[in-house]
Design a protein around this motif. Structure first.
Motif, short mmCIF file in Angstrom:
data_model
loop_
_atom_site.label_atom_id
_atom_site.label_comp_id
_atom_site.label_asym_id
_atom_site.label_seq_id
_atom_site.Cartn_x
_atom_site.Cartn_y
_atom_site.Cartn_z
N MET A 2 14.95 30.48 63.32
CA MET A 2 15.96 30.69 62.29
C MET A 2 17.35 30.38 62.84
O MET A 2 18.15 29.69 62.20
N LEU A 3 17.65 30.90 64.03
CA LEU A 3 18.95 30.63 64.64
C LEU A 3 19.13 29.14 64.90
O LEU A 3 20.20 28.58 64.65
N ALA A 4 18.06 28.48 65.40
CA ALA A 4 18.14 27.06 65.69
C ALA A 4 18.43 26.25 64.42
O ALA A 4 19.24 25.32 64.42
N ARG A 5 17.79 26.63 63.31
CA ARG A 5 18.03 25.94 62.04
C ARG A 5 19.47 26.14 61.59
O ARG A 5 20.10 25.22 61.07
N ARG A 6 19.98 27.38 61.79
CA ARG A 6 21.35 27.66 61.36
C ARG A 6 22.35 26.85 62.17
O ARG A 6 23.32 26.32 61.62
N ILE A 7 22.10 26.75 63.47
CA ILE A 7 23.01 25.98 64.32
C ILE A 7 22.99 24.50 63.94
O ILE A 7 24.02 23.83 63.92
N ARG A 8 21.80 23.99 63.60
CA ARG A 8 21.71 22.57 63.19
C ARG A 8 22.46 22.31 61.89
O ARG A 8 22.85 21.18 61.60
N ALA A 9 22.67 23.36 61.10
CA ALA A 9 23.37 23.20 59.82
C ALA A 9 24.89 23.23 59.99
O ALA A 9 25.62 23.07 59.01
N MET A 10 25.37 23.43 61.20
CA MET A 10 26.81 23.52 61.44
C MET A 10 27.40 22.11 61.52
O MET A 10 27.60 21.57 62.60
N ARG A 11 27.68 21.53 60.38
CA ARG A 11 28.12 20.14 60.35
C ARG A 11 29.49 19.95 59.69
O ARG A 11 29.96 18.83 59.55
N GLY A 12 30.11 21.03 59.26
CA GLY A 12 31.41 20.90 58.61
C GLY A 12 32.48 20.48 59.58
O GLY A 12 32.32 20.56 60.80
N PRO A 13 33.64 20.03 59.07
CA PRO A 13 34.74 19.60 59.95
C PRO A 13 35.19 20.68 60.92
O PRO A 13 35.54 20.40 62.06
N HIS A 14 35.18 21.96 60.47
CA HIS A 14 35.60 23.04 61.36
C HIS A 14 34.62 23.22 62.51
O HIS A 14 35.03 23.52 63.64
N TRP A 15 33.33 23.03 62.22
CA TRP A 15 32.33 23.12 63.29
C TRP A 15 32.48 21.95 64.26
O TRP A 15 32.38 22.12 65.48
N LEU A 16 32.69 20.76 63.71
CA LEU A 16 32.87 19.59 64.58
C LEU A 16 34.08 19.75 65.48
O LEU A 16 34.05 19.37 66.66
N ALA A 17 35.15 20.35 64.94
CA ALA A 17 36.34 20.59 65.75
C ALA A 17 36.05 21.58 66.87
O ALA A 17 36.47 21.39 68.03
N LEU A 18 35.29 22.64 66.55
CA LEU A 18 34.95 23.64 67.57
C LEU A 18 34.06 23.02 68.65
O LEU A 18 34.31 23.19 69.85
N PHE A 19 33.02 22.31 68.23
CA PHE A 19 32.13 21.69 69.21
C PHE A 19 32.88 20.66 70.05
O PHE A 19 32.64 20.54 71.25
N GLY A 20 33.78 19.91 69.41
CA GLY A 20 34.56 18.93 70.16
C GLY A 20 35.43 19.59 71.22
O GLY A 20 35.53 19.09 72.34
N ALA A 21 36.05 20.72 70.87
CA ALA A 21 36.90 21.42 71.84
C ALA A 21 36.06 21.94 73.01
O ALA A 21 36.49 21.86 74.17
N VAL A 22 34.88 22.47 72.71
CA VAL A 22 34.01 22.96 73.78
C VAL A 22 33.56 21.82 74.69
O VAL A 22 33.57 21.94 75.92
N LEU A 23 33.19 20.69 74.09
CA LEU A 23 32.77 19.54 74.89
C LEU A 23 33.91 19.02 75.76
O LEU A 23 33.69 18.63 76.91
#
Length: 242
Positions: A1-22
């Motif tokens: 369930m958690l893995a599916r939820r994380i895969r659904a994180m595709r909005g611009p705000h999520w992309l910005a967060l993932f980009g900052a972490v990377l």
């Protein structure tokens, strides 16, 4: 369930967060270069040593805090979005409050590293030079695994839905501050072990991040917190008598 939820994180705000972490991880990887590279090693020593300035050391700890701790809060961030706060502004305020707490920790860690280096307990790369100091950090972190404060913070981190519903009216920024404080209460002692494992040791950073993430999972986390404490205490005892 958690893995599916994380895969659904595709909005611009999520992309910005993932980009900052990377980007934070990329900066850490660029700093943690092989010791044989004299130019790169000089850069790392400049960043870590007191002569490099407090701000350089703070930058290093801020990168570590963001790179290691933001991923551990993904389940809580996802829960906040599921509750209906899907606008990028509110999400950004939540993350800003969370990271502000960890920036404060980075300030304290940078100050501590400067003092410990000048006292001769850490080398220029921020790693313990004294076995008894390493043992004290390990045992202290192990004992903290059994503390009521850690358990209280973990219980809130493991139930983000309850956490947000209790504090929803305070707004996203204050929710982020509260979440950051609970996360800090869970993880500060493990983060301090960077002075044992090596401040710029990528293996330590990755392992610590995974352990802190697993501890926050509702079921698995309860099974590893105290055993991890036993391992840390035993490691500290072994280090002290080596």
């Amino acid at each position: 369930m958690l893995a599916r939820r994380i895969r659904a994180m595709r909005g611009p705000h999520w992309l910005a967060l993932f980009g900052a972490v990377l980007l934070a991880w990329a900066a850490l990887i660029a700093m943690a270069v092989p010791a044989g590279d004299s130019y790169a090693r000089a850069l790392v020593e400049t960043l870590c040593a007191p002569s490099g300035g407090f701000w350089s050391t703070l930058t290093m700890w801020a990168l570590m805090s963001g790179a290691m701790m933001a991923p551990t809060a993904l389940p809580a961030f996802a829960t906040y979005e599921d509750l209906g706060s899907q606008t990028a502004t509110r999400f950004g305020h939540l993350v800003a409050g969370y990271l502000l707490i960890w920036l404060g920790f980075a300030v304290l860690a940078a100050l501590g590293q400067t003092v410990l280096t000048r006292a001769g307990l850490l080398d220029t790369l921020g790693t313990s030079r004294v076995p008894l100091f390493s043992a004290a950090l390990l045992v202290g972190a192990g004992l903290y695994q059994f503390s009521t404060l850690k358990e209280a913070c973990l219980s809130r981190c493991r139930a983000p839905l309850t956490f947000f519903m209790q504090h929803w009216d305070e707004g996203p920024f204050r929710n982020g501050l509260r979440l950051g404080m609970d996360c800090l209460g869970c993880c500060w002692a493990l983060m301090a072990l960077a002075w044992v494992g090596g401040v710029m040791n990528l293996g330590f950073m990755a392992l610590a991040m995974v352990l802190m993430l697993l501890e926050k999972l509702p079921d698995l986390g309860r099974r590893i917190t105290k055993p991890l404490g036993v391992v840390l205490i035993a490691s500290g005892a072994i280090t002290a008598f080596m």
